[in-house]
Design a protein around this motif. Structure first.
Motif, PDB file in Angstrom:
ATOM      1  N   MET A  28       0.834  -1.208   0.000  1.00 34.79           N
ATOM      2  CA  MET A  28       0.000   0.000   0.000  1.00 34.79           C
ATOM      3  C   MET A  28       0.865   1.252   0.000  1.00 34.79           C
ATOM      4  SD  MET A  28      -2.965  -1.331   2.599  1.00 34.79           S
ATOM      5  CE  MET A  28      -4.167  -0.104   2.193  1.00 34.79           C
ATOM      6  N   GLY A  29       1.834   1.293  -0.878  1.00 35.61           N
ATOM      7  CA  GLY A  29       2.693   2.464  -0.951  1.00 35.61           C
ATOM      8  C   GLY A  29       3.544   2.580   0.300  1.00 35.61           C
ATOM      9  N   ASP A  30       3.401   3.707   1.003  1.00 35.60           N
ATOM     10  CA  ASP A  30       4.209   3.941   2.201  1.00 35.60           C
ATOM     11  C   ASP A  30       3.567   3.381   3.466  1.00 35.60           C
ATOM     12  OD1 ASP A  30       2.119   5.733   2.224  1.00 35.60           O
ATOM     13  OD2 ASP A  30       3.312   7.423   2.937  1.00 35.60           O
ATOM     14  N   SER A  65      -4.757  -3.863  -2.631  1.00 36.01           N
ATOM     15  CA  SER A  65      -3.657  -2.958  -2.944  1.00 36.01           C
ATOM     16  C   SER A  65      -3.990  -2.091  -4.154  1.00 36.01           C
ATOM     17  CB  SER A  65      -2.388  -3.762  -3.211  1.00 36.01           C
ATOM     18  OG  SER A  65      -1.336  -2.919  -3.604  1.00 36.01           O
ATOM     19  N   THR A  66      -4.483  -2.710  -5.219  1.00 36.96           N
ATOM     20  CA  THR A  66      -4.825  -1.971  -6.437  1.00 36.96           C
ATOM     21  C   THR A  66      -5.885  -0.920  -6.162  1.00 36.96           C
ATOM     22  OG1 THR A  66      -4.227  -3.832  -7.841  1.00 36.96           O
ATOM     23  CG2 THR A  66      -5.732  -2.212  -8.780  1.00 36.96           C
ATOM     24  N   GLN A  67      -6.943  -1.305  -5.465  1.00 35.95           N
ATOM     25  CA  GLN A  67      -8.016  -0.346  -5.178  1.00 35.95           C
ATOM     26  C   GLN A  67      -7.537   0.781  -4.278  1.00 35.95           C
ATOM     27  OE1 GLN A  67     -11.527  -2.383  -3.821  1.00 35.95           O
ATOM     28  NE2 GLN A  67     -11.917  -3.266  -5.836  1.00 35.95           N
ATOM     29  N   GLN A  71      -7.435   4.702  -5.374  1.00 36.33           N
ATOM     30  CA  GLN A  71      -8.136   5.717  -4.587  1.00 36.33           C
ATOM     31  C   GLN A  71      -7.182   6.817  -4.122  1.00 36.33           C
ATOM     32  OE1 GLN A  71     -10.260   3.684  -1.474  1.00 36.33           O
ATOM     33  NE2 GLN A  71     -11.671   2.721  -2.904  1.00 36.33           N
ATOM     34  N   GLN A  72      -5.969   6.441  -3.766  1.00 35.21           N
ATOM     35  CA  GLN A  72      -4.963   7.432  -3.368  1.00 35.21           C
ATOM     36  C   GLN A  72      -4.653   8.369  -4.526  1.00 35.21           C
ATOM     37  OE1 GLN A  72      -5.143   7.296  -0.033  1.00 35.21           O
ATOM     38  NE2 GLN A  72      -2.953   7.528   0.096  1.00 35.21           N
ATOM     39  N   ALA A  73      -4.493   7.813  -5.725  1.00 36.46           N
ATOM     40  CA  ALA A  73      -4.191   8.631  -6.901  1.00 36.46           C
ATOM     41  C   ALA A  73      -5.353   9.570  -7.214  1.00 36.46           C
ATOM     42  CB  ALA A  73      -3.889   7.738  -8.101  1.00 36.46           C
ATOM     43  N   ALA A  77      -5.247  13.698  -7.163  1.00 35.00           N
ATOM     44  CA  ALA A  77      -5.676  14.488  -8.315  1.00 35.00           C
ATOM     45  C   ALA A  77      -6.783  15.466  -7.917  1.00 35.00           C
ATOM     46  CB  ALA A  77      -6.173  13.570  -9.427  1.00 35.00           C
ATOM     47  N   ARG A  78      -7.725  15.023  -7.102  1.00 35.76           N
ATOM     48  CA  ARG A  78      -8.800  15.893  -6.620  1.00 35.76           C
ATOM     49  C   ARG A  78      -8.232  17.041  -5.791  1.00 35.76           C
ATOM     50  NH1 ARG A  78     -11.388  12.659  -3.090  1.00 35.76           N
ATOM     51  NH2 ARG A  78     -10.101  13.595  -1.479  1.00 35.76           N
TER      52      ARG A  78
END
Length: 85
Positions: A28-30, A65-67, A71-73, A77-78
């Motif tokens: 999950m990234g960091d 992980s993908t979802q 959602q983080q991306a 962006a938002r």
């Protein structure tokens, strides 16, 4: 064990029964996360449980992980759009 095999196992002695756990990491990234199944040691040998549960645990971990990363991306962006508005 985790890095070499991509999963971890543990045995925990409870008052009445012993329990096994089988866990896989959820990238999950960091952030750190894991998906775990716990069951009575008397119900299933650890090797059989790993054979049965690991493919499904890994698939679920990959989907989570993908979802999460998607959602983080979207959130970044938002936030960027709101900052420029």
């Amino acid at each position: 064990d985790i890095k070499a095999h991509g999963y971890a196992t543990a045995m925990r002695t409870r008052r009445l029964i012993d329990e096994y756990t089988v866990s896989v990491p959820v990238p999950m990234g960091d952030r750190s996360a894991a998906l775990t199944v716990r069951f009575a040691a008397s119900a299933l040998p650890l090797k059989a449980a790993a054979d049965r549960f690991l493919p499904k645990l890994r698939l679920c971990a990959a989907k989570i992980s993908t979802q999460f990363l998607e959602q983080q991306a979207l959130a970044r962006a938002r936030d960027a759009r709101q900052a420029t508005a």
